[in-house]
Enzyme design. Structure first.
Site, PDB file in Angstrom:
ATOM      1  N   HIS A   1      13.306  -6.128  12.372  1.00 14.79           N
ATOM      2  CA  HIS A   1      14.323  -7.090  11.951  1.00 14.79           C
ATOM      3  C   HIS A   1      15.733  -6.706  12.390  1.00 14.79           C
ATOM      4  CE1 HIS A   1      11.485  -9.368   9.575  1.00 14.79           C
ATOM      5  NE2 HIS A   1      11.097  -8.277   8.948  1.00 14.79           N
TER       6      HIS A   1
ATOM      7  N   GLU B   1       1.180  -6.042   4.208  1.00 15.67           N
ATOM      8  CA  GLU B   1       2.133  -7.047   3.743  1.00 15.67           C
ATOM      9  C   GLU B   1       1.558  -8.458   3.826  1.00 15.67           C
ATOM     10  OE1 GLU B   1       5.676  -6.856   6.160  1.00 15.67           O
ATOM     11  OE2 GLU B   1       4.564  -6.224   7.913  1.00 15.67           O
TER      12      GLU B   1
ATOM     13  N   ASP C   1       6.940  -9.809   2.072  1.00 17.45           N
ATOM     14  CA  ASP C   1       5.993 -10.577   2.875  1.00 17.45           C
ATOM     15  C   ASP C   1       4.645 -10.702   2.181  1.00 17.45           C
ATOM     16  OD1 ASP C   1       7.417 -11.396   5.247  1.00 17.45           O
ATOM     17  OD2 ASP C   1       7.537  -9.278   5.768  1.00 17.45           O
TER      18      ASP C   1
END
Length: 253
Positions: free
Chosen positions: A44, A149, A175
């Site tokens: 990210h 996740e 997530d």
């Protein structure tokens, strides 16, 4: 060689911060002010492989330890990351034991796996100065962390955690919650039941646990549960907090 892996083996809960900005200066500042383990967020955060290497060099020069979260687990990317010297790696969205086995295979030289060979000339081997790098040292040094996740990963967690070559299962709460229809409902009982399922299966497999801090998941809570790696704040949040505090103080003048 991998001091982080040695700390985990000694039973320590390692506490870390994220580097999102691909800034070697920001990462060095964090190390010099108490965050000795930095997770570079290639999923990210900002930048590509050579940016991550530059940040890693700054962290290591300041005396810190580096973990890299890659954006995905392809053979080509993992080979490049390992060759460039990363030895503690988080791979996101690993949803099955089959995925985990494929990732582990990509990270290890034959006969343990299928990692492409260039051992004498890569940064990972100290450019040929690490004895036995290609014949065992690289595999022993590697700390391979797979992220759980998604609800599919929870359903296959016993086999996933038991995969040869996987050292740690890292729970991604946000997530995972989203995959269960519980996005941003991080205190939902069903989500915490999934956490407990992953925790139990990972311990039963003899592997380490990792995660992030969050609602109902403080440093103290996660340490008490035996997590080996806990990641909390990041360089962006430090900058935001400092900017807000300074602006608020200035507004009083």
């Amino acid at each position: 060689m991998n001091r982080l892996k040695a700390r985990l083996a000694a039973g320590e809960t390692v506490k870390a911060a994220w580097a999102e900005l691909a800034s070697p200066d920001a990462a060095e500042i964090m190390v010099r002010h108490g965050w000795e383990v930095i997770v570079i967020d290639g999923e990210h955060g900002v930048g590509g492989l050579e940016d991550w290497v530059t940040v890693a060099r700054a962290i290591e020069a300041a005396g810190g330890e580096v973990v890299l979260r890659v954006p995905e687990g392809s053979d080509a990317l993992l080979k490049r990351v390992l060759d460039r010297g990363f030895r503690s790696i988080i791979v996101p969205m690993v949803n099955s034991a089959r995925d985990a086995a494929s990732i582990a295979g990509a990270c290890r030289y034959p006969p343990l796996g299928r990692r492409g060979y260039a051992a004498p000339v890569v940064r990972g081997s100290g450019f040929g100065t690490v004895p036995g790098y290609g014949t065992g040292a690289a595999a022993e040094d590697l700390l391979l962390i797979v992220q759980c996740e998604h609800a599919d990963a929870v359903a296959d967690i016993a086999a996933l955690a038991g995969t040869d070559g996987v050292d740690m299962v890292f729970i991604g709460p946000n997530d995972l919650a989203g995959s269960m229809g519980l996005l941003e409902q991080l205190e939902a009982p069903a989500l915490h039941a999934a956490f407990a399922q992953v925790e139990a299966a990972t311990r039963a497999a003899g592997k380490w646990l990792g995660t992030i801090t969050g609602p109902g998941r403080s440093w103290a809570d996660l340490t008490a549960k035996g997590y080996g790696l806990v990641v909390g704040p990041n360089d962006v949040s430090f900058l935001i907090a400092g900017a807000r505090a300074a602006a608020a103080e200035a507004s009083k003048g």
